[in-house]
Write a protein that holds these residues in place. Structure first.
Motif, PDB file in Angstrom:
ATOM      1  N   TYR A  41       0.802  -1.097   0.128  1.00 40.38           N
ATOM      2  CA  TYR A  41       0.078  -0.060   0.043  1.00 40.38           C
ATOM      3  C   TYR A  41       0.879   1.280   0.042  1.00 40.38           C
ATOM      4  O   TYR A  41       1.820   1.430   0.722  1.00 40.38           O
ATOM      5  N   ASP A  90       0.963   5.768  -1.498  1.00 40.61           N
ATOM      6  CA  ASP A  90       0.253   6.764  -2.027  1.00 40.61           C
ATOM      7  C   ASP A  90       0.911   8.006  -2.722  1.00 40.61           C
ATOM      8  O   ASP A  90       0.334   8.739  -3.410  1.00 40.61           O
ATOM      9  N   GLY A 110      -2.464  -1.522  -3.590  1.00 47.21           N
ATOM     10  CA  GLY A 110      -3.427  -0.384  -3.162  1.00 47.21           C
ATOM     11  C   GLY A 110      -2.719   0.878  -3.188  1.00 47.21           C
ATOM     12  O   GLY A 110      -1.928   1.295  -2.469  1.00 47.21           O
ATOM     13  N   ARG A 137      -3.356   4.826  -2.866  1.00 45.95           N
ATOM     14  CA  ARG A 137      -4.381   5.812  -2.493  1.00 45.95           C
ATOM     15  C   ARG A 137      -5.725   5.238  -1.925  1.00 45.95           C
ATOM     16  O   ARG A 137      -6.724   5.959  -2.220  1.00 45.95           O
ATOM     17  N   VAL A 138      -5.778   4.314  -1.560  1.00 43.12           N
ATOM     18  CA  VAL A 138      -6.776   3.326  -1.214  1.00 43.12           C
ATOM     19  C   VAL A 138      -7.483   3.969   0.097  1.00 43.12           C
ATOM     20  O   VAL A 138      -8.604   3.715   0.433  1.00 43.12           O
TER      21      VAL A 138
END
Length: 219
Positions: free
Chosen positions: A194, A196, A211, A213-214
């Motif tokens: 994950y 961003d 993932g 920006r989830v």
């Protein structure tokens, strides 16, 4: 998990190796588990309003140069030199612990924490991979119950005081992949990752489940 540093070199058997090994899941820290950059917030908190304003004035040449070279490692090193150089490891670690205690409710994303806990219940080996210094992120990692922490490494001199340099490159981009493989082996596999920013792209590309920006939740 009393010694976060000892987790950095712990190797994990890749899931497809046939050996009993937990799935490895990597989380970026700033902007992914948190709502904003934790290291900038730490420096601002430590310096206080007056010290922060004065420090920014002194950093003006480095900030102007960043507009040309776009090297995040260089601007980070300049910030460490201005705000932390000469600080003892003991005092820095104590301040980082206090900062985490105060700022946890203001920084951590609730939806990211929910996914973090879900992977924990599934028996995953959860590793934070961050461009922020390991020293300042370690208290958050301990609170999270992280199984691993890989970040930019601050350098301490013979008197155990912060220098104005880092040990190794800024932990972003390809460096995140290199650090993961150094810690867990060239054949390691990420079950999920994950992040961003563009600095997480290479790490996300090597994960089975990515993932980007989830997490949108705010404290």
């Amino acid at each position: 998990m009393s010694d976060m540093g000892s987790l950095q070199d712990r190797r994990q058997s890749p899931p497809e190796s046939g050996q009993a090994g937990a799935p490895i899941v990597a989380f970026d820290f700033d902007g992914t588990l948190t709502v904003r950059d934790s290291f900038t917030q730490f420096l601002r908190w430590k310096a206080g309003p007056g010290g922060w304003a004065l420090g920014l004035v002194k950093l003006a040449p480095a900030l102007a140069a960043y507009g040309r070279h776009r090297d995040r490692g260089r601007i980070k090193a300049a910030s460490v030199k201005e705000f932390l150089a000469g600080e003892t490891r003991e005092r820095l670690e104590a301040e980082a612990e206090r900062f985490a205690e105060i700022m946890w409710p203001r920084l951590m994303r609730p939806d990211a924490l929910a996914v973090w806990e879900d992977w924990g219940r599934r028996g995953a080996h959860r590793v934070i991979v961050t461009a922020s210094p390991e020293t300042t992120v370690a208290p958050f990692a301990r609170r999270l119950g992280a199984e691993g922490l890989l970040g930019t490494r601050m350098t301490f001199d013979a008197e155990d005081r912060v220098t104005d340099a880092f040990t190794g490159p800024n932990c972003r981009g390809e460096e995140k992949v290199r650090r993961l493989k150094a810690a867990y082996g060239e054949a390691m596999v990420l079950s999920a990752a994950y992040g961003d920013t563009s600095g997480d792209r290479e790490m996300l590309e090597m994960a089975r489940e990515a993932g980007f920006r989830v997490f949108k939740g705010r404290p």
